[in-house]
Design an enzyme around this catalytic site. Sequence first.
Site, PDB file in Angstrom:
ATOM      1  N   HIS A  82       0.853  -1.189   0.000  1.00  0.00           N
ATOM      2  CA  HIS A  82       0.000   0.000   0.000  1.00  0.00           C
ATOM      3  C   HIS A  82       0.889   1.237   0.000  1.00  0.00           C
ATOM      4  CE1 HIS A  82      -3.999   1.771   0.559  1.00  0.00           C
ATOM      5  NE2 HIS A  82      -3.369   2.740   1.183  1.00  0.00           N
ATOM      6  N   ASP A 161     -14.071   4.643   7.996  1.00  0.00           N
ATOM      7  CA  ASP A 161     -13.048   5.362   7.238  1.00  0.00           C
ATOM      8  C   ASP A 161     -13.663   6.138   6.081  1.00  0.00           C
ATOM      9  OD1 ASP A 161     -10.249   6.027   6.518  1.00  0.00           O
ATOM     10  OD2 ASP A 161     -10.755   4.899   4.714  1.00  0.00           O
ATOM     11  N   ARG A 168     -12.288  14.513   6.147  1.00  0.00           N
ATOM     12  CA  ARG A 168     -10.889  14.991   6.196  1.00  0.00           C
ATOM     13  C   ARG A 168     -10.543  15.762   4.937  1.00  0.00           C
ATOM     14  NH1 ARG A 168      -7.632   9.827   6.621  1.00  0.00           N
ATOM     15  NH2 ARG A 168      -5.856  11.203   6.373  1.00  0.00           N
ATOM     16  N   SER A 183      -6.540   5.185   8.987  1.00  0.00           N
ATOM     17  CA  SER A 183      -7.283   5.011   7.738  1.00  0.00           C
ATOM     18  C   SER A 183      -6.704   3.831   6.943  1.00  0.00           C
ATOM     19  CB  SER A 183      -7.193   6.312   6.924  1.00  0.00           C
ATOM     20  OG  SER A 183      -7.578   6.119   5.592  1.00  0.00           O
ATOM     21  N   LYS A 187      -8.244  -0.543   6.981  1.00  0.00           N
ATOM     22  CA  LYS A 187      -8.637  -1.240   5.747  1.00  0.00           C
ATOM     23  C   LYS A 187      -7.745  -2.455   5.506  1.00  0.00           C
ATOM     24  CE  LYS A 187      -8.372   2.731   3.665  1.00  0.00           C
ATOM     25  NZ  LYS A 187      -8.411   3.980   2.927  1.00  0.00           N
TER      26      LYS A 187
HETATM   27  N1  URA Z   1      -4.486   6.423   1.910  1.00  0.00           N
HETATM   28  C1  URA Z   1      -5.501   6.097   2.740  1.00  0.00           C
HETATM   29  O1  URA Z   1      -6.158   5.065   2.562  1.00  0.00           O
HETATM   30  N2  URA Z   1      -5.790   6.911   3.753  1.00  0.00           N
HETATM   31  C2  URA Z   1      -5.100   8.049   3.994  1.00  0.00           C
HETATM   32  O2  URA Z   1      -5.407   8.730   4.949  1.00  0.00           O
HETATM   33  C3  URA Z   1      -4.039   8.395   3.118  1.00  0.00           C
HETATM   34  C4  URA Z   1      -3.738   7.558   2.078  1.00  0.00           C
END
Ligand code: URA
Length: 432
Positions: A82, A161, A168, A183, A187
């Site tokens: 990620h 989220d 946000r 966040s 996930k």
């Molecule tokens: N990617 C995400 O999933 N969340 C964030 O806050 C920043 C990048």
Amino acid sequence: MRMVDIIDKKRNGGELTADEIQTFVDGVVSGEIPDYQISAFLMATYFNDMTAAERSALTMAMMQSGDHLDLSSIDGITADKHSTGGVGDKTSIPLAPIVGALGISVPMISGRGLGHTGGTLDKLEAIPGYTVEISEDAFLQQVRDVKCAIVGATGNIAPADKKIYALRDVTDTVDSIPLIASSIMSKKIASGTDALVIDVKTGSGAFMKTLDDSRELAHALVEIGKGVGMDCMAVISDMNQPLGNAIGNALEIQESIDILKGQGPQDITDLVLTLGAHMVVMAKKANDLATARAMCERTIADGSALKTFGDMIAAQGGDRSVIDHPEIMPQAKYQIDLPAKTSGVVSTVKADEMGIASMLLGGGRQKADDQLDYAVGIMMHKKVGDAVTAGEPLLTIYSNRENVDDIQDLLYDNIQISDSADPITLIHETIR
Ligand code: URA
């Protein structure tokens, strides 16, 4: 427990209990807490940060707010990557098939563009027919058959989220370490991967602009992952200039194919191989990084990564002939070169502004419901450290409108040509 008291405690720098954080997340998901109180909480967190215990309580509460993927039907160690978000960052697109071609299962759940940063899902949707929304069963089947899939969050993963993220974005609280960490990790934990490499971006095009902040974010992410037993590590990589040469959805797919054919730009190819090598070691298919990297390189040389990419495209409904015929993707009407005004060495190419230029051409969203123009973007011909002669093209603008004066002004303002340039280090640190 009243929400106003929770906000008050955070606003005054107190440490919230797990119960207080749970109350906040429950209220977000049920809709009982109004947007203005969620926003106040986010701003208080932005200014007062969170302790490690608070960050992990927030992550767990957000993770438990929705469904979890069950990957137990997939044999072996599952590995994912990620990124915290960047410009020209198409890394996941060649990386998943490279690692998949080595027999490692890569169930990748990616995101859409955010602000000036591009999103892997948006890029893949430039391929005719490719769908990022598939059922959980189809996703698991594809990972078993093809070894990799890149999809959007299936079902109801971390709904807290979704709500918090949207707020946000409009309350200027995106670049907060506890909010980014919770966040991403809520996930990733819900998606059930065994091993995770996080590419934490640092520099002008990243949410974390300094190495110190990026390092703190990397530690926060890794600590949360390890806290739940995930094999988790982070690589801090540079995002001062765009990654690779292409910015824009179809252009980045074309560049991903070039990487898989062994003809990609050096910086992004290097990053893909570095991240891939970590995934291979974490999946226990090699004992050391040099061997793992050589294995990744071999999948490019022998064509197996490109074949796996084609299989992934086809499994997700896309037209795999894009590999040899990228012209089946949307094409821009105009290609306009940006000539250098002076001779010298390129010393700055500000990544965030390049991303904004691509967004303004229609390649990214200015509002959540904007339709993307997959054809548009920028192809860099010169990057930091390259010599340039006055009149030589610095880049080409791909546009569907003829007049791009505003874009040209923005690009000129953010590309500097000097006598010399400080070299850019691509990989800054590895954090475990
Ligand atoms: N990617 C995400 O999933 N969340 C964030 O806050 C920043 C990048």
